[in-house]
Design a protein around this motif. Structure first.
Motif, PDB file in Angstrom:
ATOM      1  N   PHE A  37     -37.516 -48.789  27.635  1.00 58.65           N
ATOM      2  CA  PHE A  37     -38.196 -49.982  28.134  1.00 58.65           C
ATOM      3  C   PHE A  37     -39.441 -50.284  27.304  1.00 58.65           C
ATOM      4  O   PHE A  37     -39.677 -51.424  26.900  1.00 58.65           O
ATOM      5  CB  PHE A  37     -38.567 -49.818  29.607  1.00 58.65           C
ATOM      6  CG  PHE A  37     -39.405 -50.947  30.127  1.00 58.65           C
ATOM      7  CD1 PHE A  37     -38.831 -52.183  30.374  1.00 58.65           C
ATOM      8  CD2 PHE A  37     -40.759 -50.780  30.334  1.00 58.65           C
ATOM      9  CE1 PHE A  37     -39.609 -53.235  30.833  1.00 58.65           C
ATOM     10  CE2 PHE A  37     -41.537 -51.818  30.794  1.00 58.65           C
ATOM     11  CZ  PHE A  37     -40.965 -53.055  31.050  1.00 58.65           C
ATOM     12  N   ALA A  38     -40.248 -49.246  27.044  1.00 60.61           N
ATOM     13  CA  ALA A  38     -41.468 -49.456  26.257  1.00 60.61           C
ATOM     14  C   ALA A  38     -41.137 -49.924  24.844  1.00 60.61           C
ATOM     15  O   ALA A  38     -41.801 -50.812  24.305  1.00 60.61           O
ATOM     16  CB  ALA A  38     -42.284 -48.168  26.216  1.00 60.61           C
ATOM     17  N   SER A  40     -38.460 -51.594  23.903  1.00 64.19           N
ATOM     18  CA  SER A  40     -37.968 -52.982  23.936  1.00 64.19           C
ATOM     19  C   SER A  40     -39.124 -53.956  24.131  1.00 64.19           C
ATOM     20  O   SER A  40     -39.130 -55.037  23.544  1.00 64.19           O
ATOM     21  CB  SER A  40     -36.925 -53.158  25.036  1.00 64.19           C
ATOM     22  OG  SER A  40     -37.512 -53.053  26.315  1.00 64.19           O
ATOM     23  N   GLN A  41     -40.121 -53.587  24.945  1.00 61.49           N
ATOM     24  CA  GLN A  41     -41.291 -54.450  25.115  1.00 61.49           C
ATOM     25  C   GLN A  41     -42.061 -54.586  23.817  1.00 61.49           C
ATOM     26  O   GLN A  41     -42.547 -55.660  23.482  1.00 61.49           O
ATOM     27  CB  GLN A  41     -42.215 -53.891  26.210  1.00 61.49           C
ATOM     28  CG  GLN A  41     -41.689 -54.048  27.599  1.00 61.49           C
ATOM     29  CD  GLN A  41     -41.622 -55.500  28.012  1.00 61.49           C
ATOM     30  OE1 GLN A  41     -42.541 -56.267  27.788  1.00 61.49           O
ATOM     31  NE2 GLN A  41     -40.509 -55.878  28.601  1.00 61.49           N
ATOM     32  N   SER A  45     -40.963 -58.450  22.542  1.00 63.88           N
ATOM     33  CA  SER A  45     -41.893 -59.320  23.250  1.00 63.88           C
ATOM     34  C   SER A  45     -42.730 -60.113  22.259  1.00 63.88           C
ATOM     35  O   SER A  45     -43.077 -59.615  21.182  1.00 63.88           O
ATOM     36  CB  SER A  45     -42.804 -58.470  24.140  1.00 63.88           C
ATOM     37  OG  SER A  45     -43.714 -59.296  24.813  1.00 63.88           O
ATOM     38  N   ASP A  47     -45.813 -61.103  22.787  1.00 63.01           N
ATOM     39  CA  ASP A  47     -47.121 -60.464  22.817  1.00 63.01           C
ATOM     40  C   ASP A  47     -47.021 -59.212  23.675  1.00 63.01           C
ATOM     41  O   ASP A  47     -47.049 -59.300  24.908  1.00 63.01           O
ATOM     42  CB  ASP A  47     -48.169 -61.413  23.383  1.00 63.01           C
ATOM     43  CG  ASP A  47     -49.572 -60.850  23.304  1.00 63.01           C
ATOM     44  OD1 ASP A  47     -49.765 -59.817  22.630  1.00 63.01           O
ATOM     45  OD2 ASP A  47     -50.471 -61.446  23.908  1.00 63.01           O
ATOM     46  N   PRO A  48     -46.864 -58.026  23.055  1.00 62.85           N
ATOM     47  CA  PRO A  48     -46.695 -56.797  23.845  1.00 62.85           C
ATOM     48  C   PRO A  48     -47.852 -56.511  24.805  1.00 62.85           C
ATOM     49  O   PRO A  48     -47.665 -55.853  25.815  1.00 62.85           O
ATOM     50  CB  PRO A  48     -46.602 -55.707  22.784  1.00 62.85           C
ATOM     51  CG  PRO A  48     -46.176 -56.394  21.545  1.00 62.85           C
ATOM     52  CD  PRO A  48     -46.766 -57.780  21.631  1.00 62.85           C
ATOM     53  N   ASP A  50     -49.122 -58.501  26.839  1.00 60.11           N
ATOM     54  CA  ASP A  50     -48.880 -59.179  28.115  1.00 60.11           C
ATOM     55  C   ASP A  50     -48.199 -58.270  29.127  1.00 60.11           C
ATOM     56  O   ASP A  50     -48.289 -58.500  30.328  1.00 60.11           O
ATOM     57  CB  ASP A  50     -48.019 -60.429  27.907  1.00 60.11           C
ATOM     58  CG  ASP A  50     -48.795 -61.555  27.267  1.00 60.11           C
ATOM     59  OD1 ASP A  50     -50.038 -61.519  27.320  1.00 60.11           O
ATOM     60  OD2 ASP A  50     -48.157 -62.465  26.712  1.00 60.11           O
ATOM     61  N   SER A  51     -47.498 -57.235  28.669  1.00 68.11           N
ATOM     62  CA  SER A  51     -46.783 -56.356  29.594  1.00 68.11           C
ATOM     63  C   SER A  51     -47.671 -55.268  30.194  1.00 68.11           C
ATOM     64  O   SER A  51     -47.238 -54.535  31.065  1.00 68.11           O
ATOM     65  CB  SER A  51     -45.589 -55.707  28.883  1.00 68.11           C
ATOM     66  OG  SER A  51     -46.039 -54.867  27.852  1.00 68.11           O
ATOM     67  N   VAL A  52     -48.927 -55.186  29.751  1.00 70.03           N
ATOM     68  CA  VAL A  52     -49.860 -54.175  30.266  1.00 70.03           C
ATOM     69  C   VAL A  52     -50.774 -54.830  31.292  1.00 70.03           C
ATOM     70  O   VAL A  52     -51.520 -55.737  30.962  1.00 70.03           O
ATOM     71  CB  VAL A  52     -50.706 -53.561  29.131  1.00 70.03           C
ATOM     72  CG1 VAL A  52     -51.687 -52.542  29.680  1.00 70.03           C
ATOM     73  CG2 VAL A  52     -49.810 -52.959  28.075  1.00 70.03           C
TER      74      VAL A  52
END
Length: 78
Positions: A37-38, A40-41, A45, A47-48, A50-52
């Motif tokens: 998952f990490a 793929s993000q 993504s 803007d990576p 944005d997932s944090v």
């Protein structure tokens, strides 16, 4: 993931404890899923960052994980 002894009970190859191979296998599957998952993000993504999340809960989770790792190291050393 494990072997049977002469009485037919399952035990872990790594620790010799009964039933611990199931838990280790599930943890490996979960860890692999988190890693995928990490990755793929990070790769797919726009803007990576944005997932944090920007909440204080992340700091508590990191602190908890660090304490768990420290506890595990102390158990191994002692």
């Amino acid at each position: 993931m494990g072997h049977s002894n002469e009485r037919g009970k399952r035990f872990s190859t790594a620790t010799g404890e009964p039933g611990s191979s199931v838990g280790a296998g599930l943890m490996a599957v979960g860890g692999s899923g988190l890693f995928l998952f990490a990755a793929s993000q990070l790769l797919f993504s726009d803007d990576p960052a944005d997932s944090v999340p920007n909440s204080g809960g992340i700091g508590l989770a990191v602190l908890g994980a660090a304490l768990v790792c420290l506890g595990a190291l102390l158990q191994l050393a002692g």
